[in-house]
Scaffold this active site. Sequence first.
Site, PDB file in Angstrom:
ATOM      1  N   ILE A 162      20.561  15.916   7.358  1.00 19.89           N
ATOM      2  CA  ILE A 162      19.924  16.141   8.652  1.00 19.89           C
ATOM      3  C   ILE A 162      20.971  16.200   9.763  1.00 19.89           C
ATOM      4  CG2 ILE A 162      18.132  15.334  10.226  1.00 19.89           C
ATOM      5  CD1 ILE A 162      17.246  16.069   7.335  1.00 19.89           C
ATOM      6  N   GLU A 163      21.978  15.365   9.664  1.00 22.40           N
ATOM      7  CA  GLU A 163      22.994  15.292  10.704  1.00 22.40           C
ATOM      8  C   GLU A 163      23.920  16.515  10.713  1.00 22.40           C
ATOM      9  OE1 GLU A 163      23.641  13.343  13.191  1.00 22.40           O
ATOM     10  OE2 GLU A 163      22.024  11.907  12.853  1.00 22.40           O
ATOM     11  N   SER A 164      24.405  16.902   9.553  1.00 25.72           N
ATOM     12  CA  SER A 164      25.456  17.931   9.513  1.00 25.72           C
ATOM     13  C   SER A 164      25.267  18.964   8.424  1.00 25.72           C
ATOM     14  CB  SER A 164      26.814  17.252   9.292  1.00 25.72           C
ATOM     15  OG  SER A 164      26.848  16.608   8.015  1.00 25.72           O
TER      16      SER A 164
END
Length: 491
Positions: free
Chosen positions: A151-153
């Site tokens: 989700i972050e990267s």
Amino acid sequence: MRWQKIKKQVLPVVVLLSLAGCATSSLETAKKAPEPNPAQDASAADDILALSDIKFTSPPPATTLSESEKPLETTPDAVTSNDSDIWARLRKGFTMKPLDSPQVEKEIQWFVNNPEYMQRMMDRARLYLYYIADEVDKRGMPMEIALLSAIESAYKPHAYSRARAVGLWQFMPGTGRLYGLKANWWYDGRRDVQASTQAALDYLEKLYNDFDGDWHLALAAYNAGEGKVGRMIKFNERKGKSTEYQHLKLKRETLHYVPKLMAMVAIVANPDKYGVKLASIPNEPYFARVDTGSQIDLGVVAKLVDMPVDDLHDINPGYTRWATDPNGPHQLLVPADKKDALIAGLNNLPEDERVQWQHHSVKHGETLNQISRRYGLNVETLRTANNLHSNLLRNGQDLLIPISARPLKPEVIRTAFRASSSRAARGEPVIHRVRRGETLSSIARRYNVVAGQLAKWNLMQMGDVLRLGQKLKIWTGGPPTASIEVSTPNG
């Protein structure tokens, strides 16, 4: 707090699998960027990487150590599960309670409708997911956390947001410092796979405790900042409203953040249900850590273990230049099956061949600033490399210029320029994709630039062979300086 008590209190994965209608959405949508529309093209969404700041209202545990300060490992971690692949291992460790939100289903459909995006993300995940899952497992945390980097990267090691968050876990500069992540011209611990993972898990543990064992609130705080989430909880309490995550008045990005994770969890839990084929990832270490003893050129290491320097950078994104930090850390990650080759190569490598240098003879009127711009360095690096105590130079003086044994890929070059300075760019480069039969000279003639300068812009030598489809940066409106923030499409 350890999570063993919590595991007994949360619903088993069977309940999670019942969330057929709940699931995922775009992972590389970042923190300050608009949410991608489900109809948005996957390749376009793949390039959105702007994440929001992470704010603190209280400091992290004083005992937090950066990965470089922890005991050195020179061998891969032992496999801690008999599961055939990493996905089976993750499924067994899913323990978070389901999220009662219709947004989960919307996010699932986005992922399902963008199979190429999913494939690219899972292909990148094979480098890091075992290590992340293993560290999550060691702490007794829910295995859903191992998917948070998606989700972050989207598991992009060189991810860089418009909010200046970087790496697999998208740490901001201040957050990185609070959690012991060293950063200088040579190295950025926020990008280091192992160091940033440890820091992220430390932070998530803290948030979990701060929000009384509610993972949905802890994850929202990781995205929006614990102060913001805390204020919204108090606001709902005053209004007599529910303080659960989905009932808080949060910005759109944060309201979609946890549903994205739970959507990804639902797909991993039951990929056949959604018609998704997960890339095969063995449940075993991909890389091993080796102590190099002192500074070393990554191009030299790549030759010793017979692998492309770009692939080496993908598992060592913390090193933002062509070599490791002269002051440490002196550890490198290499594919587990190449550990012995690297150790043997280092034992036989002469000290004067560990870092490759180029000679420069100072011409009349030249300054350190001019020379540093010419070679894409900063002044302090030149001074350190040549043991200079001032910026004064004399005509004919010999300088050593550290250069990589092999050119680095665009993501690493972009990182290097960003690390040098944040001043405004003089102009954006033209991105040229190499065609069959082209040479540096023919490309330079096409854009009316000097071939030697074209090579320097792309950290190449004039004799280097171009690859079909390789991307080159060309400044047609004037040469870039060390202050330019290079912005190129993700390859």
